[in-house]
Design a protein around this motif. Structure first.
Motif, PDB file in Angstrom:
ATOM      1  N   GLY A 172       0.793  -1.223   0.000  1.00 42.48           N
ATOM      2  CA  GLY A 172       0.000   0.000   0.000  1.00 42.48           C
ATOM      3  C   GLY A 172       0.822   1.267   0.000  1.00 42.48           C
ATOM      4  O   GLY A 172       0.268   2.375  -0.122  1.00 42.48           O
ATOM      5  N   HIS A 173       2.137   1.157   0.135  1.00 43.92           N
ATOM      6  CA  HIS A 173       3.004   2.339   0.095  1.00 43.92           C
ATOM      7  C   HIS A 173       2.953   2.957  -1.311  1.00 43.92           C
ATOM      8  O   HIS A 173       2.872   2.233  -2.304  1.00 43.92           O
ATOM      9  CB  HIS A 173       4.441   1.934   0.436  1.00 43.92           C
ATOM     10  CG  HIS A 173       5.366   3.075   0.687  1.00 43.92           C
ATOM     11  ND1 HIS A 173       5.900   3.840  -0.321  1.00 43.92           N
ATOM     12  CD2 HIS A 173       5.859   3.590   1.854  1.00 43.92           C
ATOM     13  CE1 HIS A 173       6.689   4.769   0.197  1.00 43.92           C
ATOM     14  NE2 HIS A 173       6.674   4.645   1.515  1.00 43.92           N
ATOM     15  N   PRO A 174       2.999   4.281  -1.423  1.00 39.38           N
ATOM     16  CA  PRO A 174       2.955   4.921  -2.747  1.00 39.38           C
ATOM     17  C   PRO A 174       4.023   4.415  -3.715  1.00 39.38           C
ATOM     18  O   PRO A 174       3.786   4.337  -4.921  1.00 39.38           O
ATOM     19  CB  PRO A 174       3.160   6.411  -2.418  1.00 39.38           C
ATOM     20  CG  PRO A 174       2.656   6.560  -1.024  1.00 39.38           C
ATOM     21  CD  PRO A 174       2.970   5.273  -0.327  1.00 39.38           C
ATOM     22  N   PHE A 175       5.214   4.048  -3.195  1.00 34.67           N
ATOM     23  CA  PHE A 175       6.269   3.543  -4.079  1.00 34.67           C
ATOM     24  C   PHE A 175       5.859   2.241  -4.766  1.00 34.67           C
ATOM     25  O   PHE A 175       6.330   1.935  -5.865  1.00 34.67           O
ATOM     26  CB  PHE A 175       7.559   3.289  -3.284  1.00 34.67           C
ATOM     27  CG  PHE A 175       8.283   4.528  -2.840  1.00 34.67           C
ATOM     28  CD1 PHE A 175       7.805   5.799  -3.139  1.00 34.67           C
ATOM     29  CD2 PHE A 175       9.451   4.426  -2.099  1.00 34.67           C
ATOM     30  CE1 PHE A 175       8.471   6.942  -2.718  1.00 34.67           C
ATOM     31  CE2 PHE A 175      10.131   5.555  -1.669  1.00 34.67           C
ATOM     32  CZ  PHE A 175       9.639   6.821  -1.976  1.00 34.67           C
ATOM     33  N   ALA A 176       5.001   1.440  -4.119  1.00 32.31           N
ATOM     34  CA  ALA A 176       4.618   0.134  -4.665  1.00 32.31           C
ATOM     35  C   ALA A 176       3.828   0.280  -5.963  1.00 32.31           C
ATOM     36  O   ALA A 176       3.724  -0.672  -6.741  1.00 32.31           O
ATOM     37  CB  ALA A 176       3.791  -0.637  -3.636  1.00 32.31           C
ATOM     38  N   LYS A 177       3.284   1.466  -6.214  1.00 33.15           N
ATOM     39  CA  LYS A 177       2.510   1.696  -7.428  1.00 33.15           C
ATOM     40  C   LYS A 177       3.385   2.152  -8.593  1.00 33.15           C
ATOM     41  O   LYS A 177       2.910   2.296  -9.713  1.00 33.15           O
ATOM     42  CB  LYS A 177       1.432   2.749  -7.154  1.00 33.15           C
ATOM     43  CG  LYS A 177       0.458   2.357  -6.051  1.00 33.15           C
ATOM     44  CD  LYS A 177      -0.498   3.488  -5.738  1.00 33.15           C
ATOM     45  CE  LYS A 177      -1.414   3.124  -4.564  1.00 33.15           C
ATOM     46  NZ  LYS A 177      -2.319   4.247  -4.208  1.00 33.15           N
ATOM     47  N   ARG A 178       4.657   2.411  -8.310  1.00 30.31           N
ATOM     48  CA  ARG A 178       5.562   2.900  -9.349  1.00 30.31           C
ATOM     49  C   ARG A 178       6.342   1.751  -9.980  1.00 30.31           C
ATOM     50  O   ARG A 178       6.525   0.690  -9.372  1.00 30.31           O
ATOM     51  CB  ARG A 178       6.552   3.902  -8.758  1.00 30.31           C
ATOM     52  CG  ARG A 178       5.921   5.125  -8.103  1.00 30.31           C
ATOM     53  CD  ARG A 178       7.025   6.126  -7.819  1.00 30.31           C
ATOM     54  NE  ARG A 178       6.635   7.112  -6.837  1.00 30.31           N
ATOM     55  CZ  ARG A 178       7.439   8.054  -6.372  1.00 30.31           C
ATOM     56  NH1 ARG A 178       8.701   8.097  -6.794  1.00 30.31           N
ATOM     57  NH2 ARG A 178       7.021   8.936  -5.478  1.00 30.31           N
ATOM     58  N   HIS A 179       6.835   2.012 -11.178  1.00 31.53           N
ATOM     59  CA  HIS A 179       7.711   1.037 -11.835  1.00 31.53           C
ATOM     60  C   HIS A 179       9.120   1.151 -11.264  1.00 31.53           C
ATOM     61  O   HIS A 179       9.808   0.144 -11.046  1.00 31.53           O
ATOM     62  CB  HIS A 179       7.724   1.283 -13.346  1.00 31.53           C
ATOM     63  CG  HIS A 179       8.566   0.310 -14.114  1.00 31.53           C
ATOM     64  ND1 HIS A 179       8.376  -1.055 -14.054  1.00 31.53           N
ATOM     65  CD2 HIS A 179       9.642   0.507 -14.936  1.00 31.53           C
ATOM     66  CE1 HIS A 179       9.268  -1.661 -14.820  1.00 31.53           C
ATOM     67  NE2 HIS A 179      10.053  -0.737 -15.352  1.00 31.53           N
ATOM     68  N   ARG A 180       9.588   2.383 -11.011  1.00 33.28           N
ATOM     69  CA  ARG A 180      10.895   2.643 -10.430  1.00 33.28           C
ATOM     70  C   ARG A 180      10.821   3.870  -9.541  1.00 33.28           C
ATOM     71  O   ARG A 180       9.936   4.708  -9.704  1.00 33.28           O
ATOM     72  CB  ARG A 180      11.963   2.863 -11.524  1.00 33.28           C
ATOM     73  CG  ARG A 180      12.241   1.612 -12.363  1.00 33.28           C
ATOM     74  CD  ARG A 180      13.262   1.903 -13.453  1.00 33.28           C
ATOM     75  NE  ARG A 180      13.468   0.736 -14.299  1.00 33.28           N
ATOM     76  CZ  ARG A 180      14.353  -0.225 -14.060  1.00 33.28           C
ATOM     77  NH1 ARG A 180      15.138  -0.132 -12.988  1.00 33.28           N
ATOM     78  NH2 ARG A 180      14.488  -1.257 -14.862  1.00 33.28           N
ATOM     79  N   VAL A 181      11.778   3.979  -8.593  1.00 30.28           N
ATOM     80  CA  VAL A 181      11.821   5.149  -7.719  1.00 30.28           C
ATOM     81  C   VAL A 181      13.222   5.749  -7.723  1.00 30.28           C
ATOM     82  O   VAL A 181      14.214   5.056  -7.953  1.00 30.28           O
ATOM     83  CB  VAL A 181      11.413   4.813  -6.267  1.00 30.28           C
ATOM     84  CG1 VAL A 181       9.955   4.428  -6.193  1.00 30.28           C
ATOM     85  CG2 VAL A 181      12.293   3.722  -5.695  1.00 30.28           C
ATOM     86  N   ASP A 182      13.296   7.070  -7.488  1.00 29.66           N
ATOM     87  CA  ASP A 182      14.565   7.783  -7.424  1.00 29.66           C
ATOM     88  C   ASP A 182      15.150   7.722  -6.017  1.00 29.66           C
ATOM     89  O   ASP A 182      14.421   7.649  -5.027  1.00 29.66           O
ATOM     90  CB  ASP A 182      14.365   9.255  -7.807  1.00 29.66           C
ATOM     91  CG  ASP A 182      13.923   9.418  -9.253  1.00 29.66           C
ATOM     92  OD1 ASP A 182      14.463   8.715 -10.120  1.00 29.66           O
ATOM     93  OD2 ASP A 182      13.037  10.261  -9.491  1.00 29.66           O
ATOM     94  N   PHE A 183      16.466   7.826  -5.941  1.00 22.46           N
ATOM     95  CA  PHE A 183      17.128   7.864  -4.644  1.00 22.46           C
ATOM     96  C   PHE A 183      16.708   9.095  -3.842  1.00 22.46           C
ATOM     97  O   PHE A 183      16.653   9.055  -2.618  1.00 22.46           O
ATOM     98  CB  PHE A 183      18.645   7.823  -4.813  1.00 22.46           C
ATOM     99  CG  PHE A 183      19.217   6.433  -4.763  1.00 22.46           C
ATOM    100  CD1 PHE A 183      19.653   5.879  -3.565  1.00 22.46           C
ATOM    101  CD2 PHE A 183      19.313   5.663  -5.914  1.00 22.46           C
ATOM    102  CE1 PHE A 183      20.173   4.601  -3.514  1.00 22.46           C
ATOM    103  CE2 PHE A 183      19.836   4.384  -5.874  1.00 22.46           C
ATOM    104  CZ  PHE A 183      20.263   3.850  -4.671  1.00 22.46           C
ATOM    105  N   GLU A 184      16.410  10.183  -4.541  1.00 22.83           N
ATOM    106  CA  GLU A 184      15.957  11.392  -3.833  1.00 22.83           C
ATOM    107  C   GLU A 184      14.670  11.112  -3.064  1.00 22.83           C
ATOM    108  O   GLU A 184      14.499  11.579  -1.924  1.00 22.83           O
ATOM    109  CB  GLU A 184      15.728  12.540  -4.819  1.00 22.83           C
ATOM    110  CG  GLU A 184      16.988  13.121  -5.426  1.00 22.83           C
ATOM    111  CD  GLU A 184      17.480  12.337  -6.634  1.00 22.83           C
ATOM    112  OE1 GLU A 184      16.902  11.247  -6.927  1.00 22.83           O
ATOM    113  OE2 GLU A 184      18.440  12.790  -7.284  1.00 22.83           O
ATOM    114  N   ASP A 185      13.763  10.333  -3.661  1.00 19.65           N
ATOM    115  CA  ASP A 185      12.511   9.986  -2.980  1.00 19.65           C
ATOM    116  C   ASP A 185      12.760   9.019  -1.822  1.00 19.65           C
ATOM    117  O   ASP A 185      12.145   9.139  -0.751  1.00 19.65           O
ATOM    118  CB  ASP A 185      11.520   9.373  -3.971  1.00 19.65           C
ATOM    119  CG  ASP A 185      11.065  10.370  -5.024  1.00 19.65           C
ATOM    120  OD1 ASP A 185      11.047  11.584  -4.724  1.00 19.65           O
ATOM    121  OD2 ASP A 185      10.723   9.934  -6.140  1.00 19.65           O
ATOM    122  N   ILE A 186      13.662   8.061  -2.026  1.00 17.49           N
ATOM    123  CA  ILE A 186      13.983   7.092  -0.965  1.00 17.49           C
ATOM    124  C   ILE A 186      14.597   7.821   0.224  1.00 17.49           C
ATOM    125  O   ILE A 186      14.316   7.505   1.385  1.00 17.49           O
ATOM    126  CB  ILE A 186      14.942   6.012  -1.495  1.00 17.49           C
ATOM    127  CG1 ILE A 186      14.313   5.254  -2.669  1.00 17.49           C
ATOM    128  CG2 ILE A 186      15.322   5.023  -0.387  1.00 17.49           C
ATOM    129  CD1 ILE A 186      15.282   4.359  -3.414  1.00 17.49           C
TER     130      ILE A 186
END
Length: 299
Positions: A172-186
């Motif tokens: 349910g985390h917003p990142f789980a809906k993305r294909h990839r995430v940036d290090f800035e977001d992490i």
């Protein structure tokens, strides 16, 4: 029902994604999805709930998973009968690191015991420094460890498995809906840092290459603690597929997502002293792993 369907079902249950199961099995994703669909049709029950973040076992699926493990184990036992070698004897001293002992070696030790019942395998769990010193001094014959961490020029190594590192997030985390995430977001999230087997040093290297720092909430040597913290929404982390499980001990779901910038893989393999002459027992174990991983990468 056939064995191929069961193998594809188990792989999907363990990885929680048809795409990841297909990658692990080196087949197409359509082969996996077709096999599971046919298996569900033959049994007349749904084995998975298809969700945005992956495949979640139903109650029937969990029941079948237990049975599938038992069936495939018996098939493995039967196949090993023709390969069983009772003539090989002697002792081999193998050193291994914590992560390897917990998440890589048990299956292979069991298989080696079935194939060579009279081979005495003496296993020692140690950190990398102690393993390298033991190989150089002759206390150990071979080591199974994270070859990506081996530094001593007096050792040879051979990588068997390159395990992809991904971001772990709670369901349910917003990142789980993305294909990839940036290090800035992490970097904007609370981070759970695993420290065992030099994981913290490795993590800091790829974080430093991004000129960023994680917002560390907890440093821990326990992979299960990391799993529980992530599943309960108390932080996220980056760890390898080899130690990934889709569920925490509390039964809560963990999803994964790739980073936009590639993260180094966690490499697992063998190491030995450069000038050592392989004994028959060393050659047997070395050849076993080479056959288990058909295309080893040079260390």
């Amino acid at each position: 029902m056939n064995l191929r369907q069961l193998k594809y079902f188990v792989a999907t249950a363990e990885t929680a994604q048809a795409s990841r199961a297909a990658s692990a099995l080196s087949i197409s994703q359509s082969s996996v999805t077709t096999a599971i669909r046919d298996l569900e049709a033959s049994l007349g029950v749904a084995l998975f709930l298809r969700k945005r973040h992956g495949m979640e076992l139903t109650n029937a699926g969990r029941e079948l998973l237990t049975t599938a493990y038992a069936i495939l184990s018996k098939v493995e036992d039967a196949q090993n009968l023709r390969q069983r070698d009772i003539e090989t004897t002697g002792t081999i001293r193998i050193a291994a690191s914590y992560t390897v002992v917990g998440y890589f070696l048990p299956f292979h030790l069991d298989r080696l015991k079935q194939l060579h019942p009279n081979l005495d395998i003496q296993l020692h769990e140690l950190n990398r420094d102690s393993i390298e010193e033991g190989l150089l001094s002759g206390r150990f014959d071979l080591a199974v460890l994270l070859t990506s961490n081996v530094t001593d020029p007096g050792l040879e190594s051979e990588t068997l498995l390159r395990s992809t590192r991904r971001v772990w997030v709670p369901s349910g985390h917003p990142f789980a809906k993305r294909h990839r995430v940036d290090f800035e977001d992490i970097a904007g999230e609370d981070y759970i840092l695993l420290t065992v087997d030099e994981a913290a040093n490795t993590a800091m290297k790829y974080w430093s290459s991004q000129q960023l720092h994680p917002q560390i909430r907890l440093r821990t040597m326990s992979i299960e603690a990391v799993r529980s913290m992530v599943a309960n929404g108390q932080g996220i982390t980056i760890l390898s597929d080899m130690v990934y499980r889709p569920w925490s001990l509390e039964g809560k779901r963990i999803a994964t997502v790739m980073t936009n910038t590639p993260v180094p893989t966690m490499d697992v393999g063998l190491a030995w002293r450069k000038d050592v002459t392989f004994s028959a027992q060393m050659r047997l174990v070395h050849d076993y792993f080479r056959q288990a991983y058909n295309s080893p990468y040079p260390g």
